[in-house]
Write a protein that holds these residues in place. Structure first.
Motif, mmCIF file in Angstrom:
data_model
loop_
_atom_site.group_PDB
_atom_site.id
_atom_site.type_symbol
_atom_site.label_atom_id
_atom_site.label_comp_id
_atom_site.label_asym_id
_atom_site.label_seq_id
_atom_site.Cartn_x
_atom_site.Cartn_y
_atom_site.Cartn_z
ATOM 1 N N ILE A 54 43.312 20.161 -38.403
ATOM 2 C CA ILE A 54 42.655 21.148 -37.414
ATOM 3 C C ILE A 54 41.763 20.222 -36.477
ATOM 4 O O ILE A 54 40.936 19.859 -37.083
ATOM 5 C CB ILE A 54 41.714 22.391 -38.010
ATOM 6 C CG1 ILE A 54 42.618 23.305 -38.718
ATOM 7 C CG2 ILE A 54 41.357 23.313 -36.659
ATOM 8 C CD1 ILE A 54 41.845 24.373 -39.712
ATOM 9 N N GLY A 62 29.438 15.750 -20.818
ATOM 10 C CA GLY A 62 28.114 15.736 -20.095
ATOM 11 C C GLY A 62 27.038 16.402 -21.044
ATOM 12 O O GLY A 62 27.313 17.257 -21.651
ATOM 13 N N LEU A 362 26.246 21.057 -26.109
ATOM 14 C CA LEU A 362 25.515 20.086 -26.959
ATOM 15 C C LEU A 362 24.042 20.288 -27.008
ATOM 16 O O LEU A 362 23.389 20.296 -27.993
ATOM 17 C CB LEU A 362 25.695 18.685 -26.743
ATOM 18 C CG LEU A 362 27.173 18.026 -26.687
ATOM 19 C CD1 LEU A 362 27.217 16.704 -26.614
ATOM 20 C CD2 LEU A 362 28.006 18.750 -27.736
#
Ligand SMILES: Cc1cc2nc3c(=O)[nH]c(=O)nc-3n(C[C@H](O)[C@H](O)[C@H](O)COP(=O)(O)OP(=O)(O)OC[C@H]3O[C@@H](n4cnc5c(N)ncnc54)[C@H](O)[C@@H]3O)c2cc1C
Length: 507
Positions: A54, A62, A362
């Protein structure tokens, strides 16, 4: 944008001895979590398992400025990680064609420099004047130093270490190859003793108290731990599929559910910025890396097919510039109701995802893991501290959602049904509704942001850049041109910028 304040100093480092932490998933979230945990809790046994079958999402090129603290915490230098990840600096995001108001077809959302401290109030005052009926343009461009840097193809860091004490301190972000970042962090983690294994997890076993007791691989290998981190991406294997935590979709006001990405040639003298250009049924990012340019079109499958979106992106980028094959990525936009349930914490896409317009993915991962560490140290995973964590994550997700929704709400395009529906039919939260009313009434907008606790997520300057940059202002004769006083103010600011700019290197 900040979550709980995380203490990276020496402070109290809890000596969690022999605690076993199992991280399921080896995408960016898994390795970011493993890095911070291994650094902060050296006495824990940390293992990361992932499937070789997977794949990872592997976009996420960014960042927000906050990621700098992540690298600082890990004691990793820019000179080390940036070349490995083909990274470039990011001064901010330029939005193009979101507005059809004359004079507002583009604006720059800049990260802030300390040089902006004296200029931001001038800009915010201009927007207030316009909202109160004065014929001023109140466009953000020209006020913020990092916009000037980007415009002149300059980096936000000093080219040479200068003794010039007047060099302003800039807050900036990065662009990078996120697959390479995961690879880099993997090596970092292995050096700190994190164990790693490739396995496909098939079932998850629950204990009598409803906690996760073990995860079991296809080959029947069994993994037991005290704490489990669900970093399995959109499949959300532990938190949703096993613990049945409710997923709250954001489809009532964020319509984009797919993206198509394709790489193009690197540009030699790029502008260090992300570009976000509105297309017929969504928007396209362009991100300069040292090795390539990342491009992607984020769209709603209700209004455009994958084939049409791919075609539109290829035309937008230019067929001759392409260096890779287009890839379509389905997106699940929303969040789980609680991200920390019993002995399982969901981090990354399994926890939730807001479309990548302001590159927050993030950022959420970093702040989630930081808050988890902080609250675990304070409360050892008690129900009370889990609740604090879940409330904080909910607040941040919902208020970031408001900020993203505002881009759609204030668009003035009429070329397709998509843009009209995004503006006219969208459901907005009470918080955002109150904020928009305040903006339109010509009253103190900063105070409203503060009251709604929104200014610690996106600063007041960001909200002003967004709303004024879109031209979401009362129509006033002549206000699409700069007034004389604005011309004078901008000329003075340009002079200040110019006095400082030469120490910043060009791309
Ligand atoms: C189109 C798009 C653009 C984006 N742009 C940005 C951006 O500009 N900036 C930003 O900050 N973020 C961005 N993001 C978000 C960012 O990509 C993600 O937050 C980040 O990649 C983290 O993903 P993840 O690690 O949670 O999941 P994934 O990358 O999906 O990783 C999941 C991991 O779980 C493993 N796994 C799954 N099931 C099993 C199983 N049964 N057994 C074993 N292992 C399993 C997989 O093997 C994989 O290792 C973007 C996302 C999308 C979709």
């Amino acid at each position: 944008m900040l979550l709980l304040t995380f203490d990276y100093g020496p402070g109290v480092v809890m000596q969690l001895k022999n605690q076993k932490i199992l991280i399921v998933g080896g995408g960016t979230s898994g390795w970011m979590a493993a890095s911070l945990l291994a650094k902060k809790w050296p006495n824990c046994q940390i293992k990361l398992i992932e499937s070789q079958n997977i794949g990872t999402v592997g976009v996420g090129e960014g960042s927000t400025p906050y990621i700098k603290q992540f690298f600082n915490a890990l004691e990793i230098e820019e000179s080390d990680w940036m070349p490995f990840c083909n990274a470039t600096y990011k001064n901010g995001i330029e939005f193009i064609n979101w507005s059809t108001q004359p004079g507002y077809n583009r604006y720059f959302h800049a990260f802030l420099s300390d040089l902006d401290e004296q200029h931001t109030p001038l800009f915010e005052q201009a927007t207030l004047n316009r909202r109160q009926g004065q014929a001023v343009k109140a466009h953000p461009d020209g006020y913020f130093f990092l916009q000037t840097l980007a415009q002149q193809h300059r980096q936000p860091t000093l080219e040479v270490q200068s003794n010039n004490n007047a060099a302003p301190h800039n807050i900036y972000a990065y662009h990078f190859d996120s697959g390479k970042l995961a690879e880099y962090l993997k090596q970092y983690c292995l050096n700190l003793g994190v164990e790693h294994q490739f396995v496909d997890i098939e079932t998850v076993e629950l204990a009598g108290n409803g906690e996760i007791a073990a995860v079991i691989a296809k080959d029947k290998c069994r993994f037991e731990a005290d704490l489990y981190l669900d970093c399995t991406g959109f499949s959300s294997l532990l938190i949703e599929k096993t613990l049945k935590e409710r997923f709250i979709s954001f489809d009532e006001n964020l319509y984009n559910d797919r993206a198509v990405t394709v790489a193009s040639k690197a540009q030699m003298h790029y502008q260090p910025q992300t570009t976000s250009t509105a297309l017929t049924n969504g928007w396209a990012w362009q991100i300069p890396l040292t090795s390539r340019t990342g491009n992607g079109y984020v769209y709603s499958s209700k209004y455009i097919s994958d084939e049409q979106a791919t075609q539109e992106l290829i035309e937008f980028v230019g067929r001759d510039n392409l260096i890779g094959e287009p890839r379509v990525i389905p997106m699940k936009v929303g969040r789980v109701e609680r991200a920390w349930v019993k002995n399982c914490v969901a981090i990354g896409l399994s926890q939730g995802f807001i479309e990548p317009l302001e590159a927050t993915g993030l950022h959420f991962i970093q702040t989630s893991i930081e808050s988890f560490i902080l609250l675990y140290e304070l409360g050892e995973g008690s129900a009370e501290y889990r609740q604090v964590y879940n409330r904080e994550i909910e607040h941040v997700f919902e208020r970031v959602r408001d900020y993203i929704v505002s881009h759609y709400l204030t668009n003035s395009r009429n070329d397709t049904e998509y843009w009209r529906v995004c503006r006219d039919k969208i459901n907005i939260s009470d918080t955002l509704d109150g904020l928009m009313r305040q903006w339109c009434s010509g009253k103190d907008f900063k105070a409203a942001l503060k009251k709604a606790e929104l200014d610690h997520i996106y600063p007041s300057a960001s909200w002003h850049m967004l709303l004024a940059g879109m031209g979401f202002l009362p129509p006033i004769d002549g206000a699409h041109r700069l007034s004389d006083s604005e011309k004078r103010t901008l000329a003075q600011i340009a002079e200040v910028h110019q006095q400082h700019i030469n120490v910043y290197g060009k791309t």
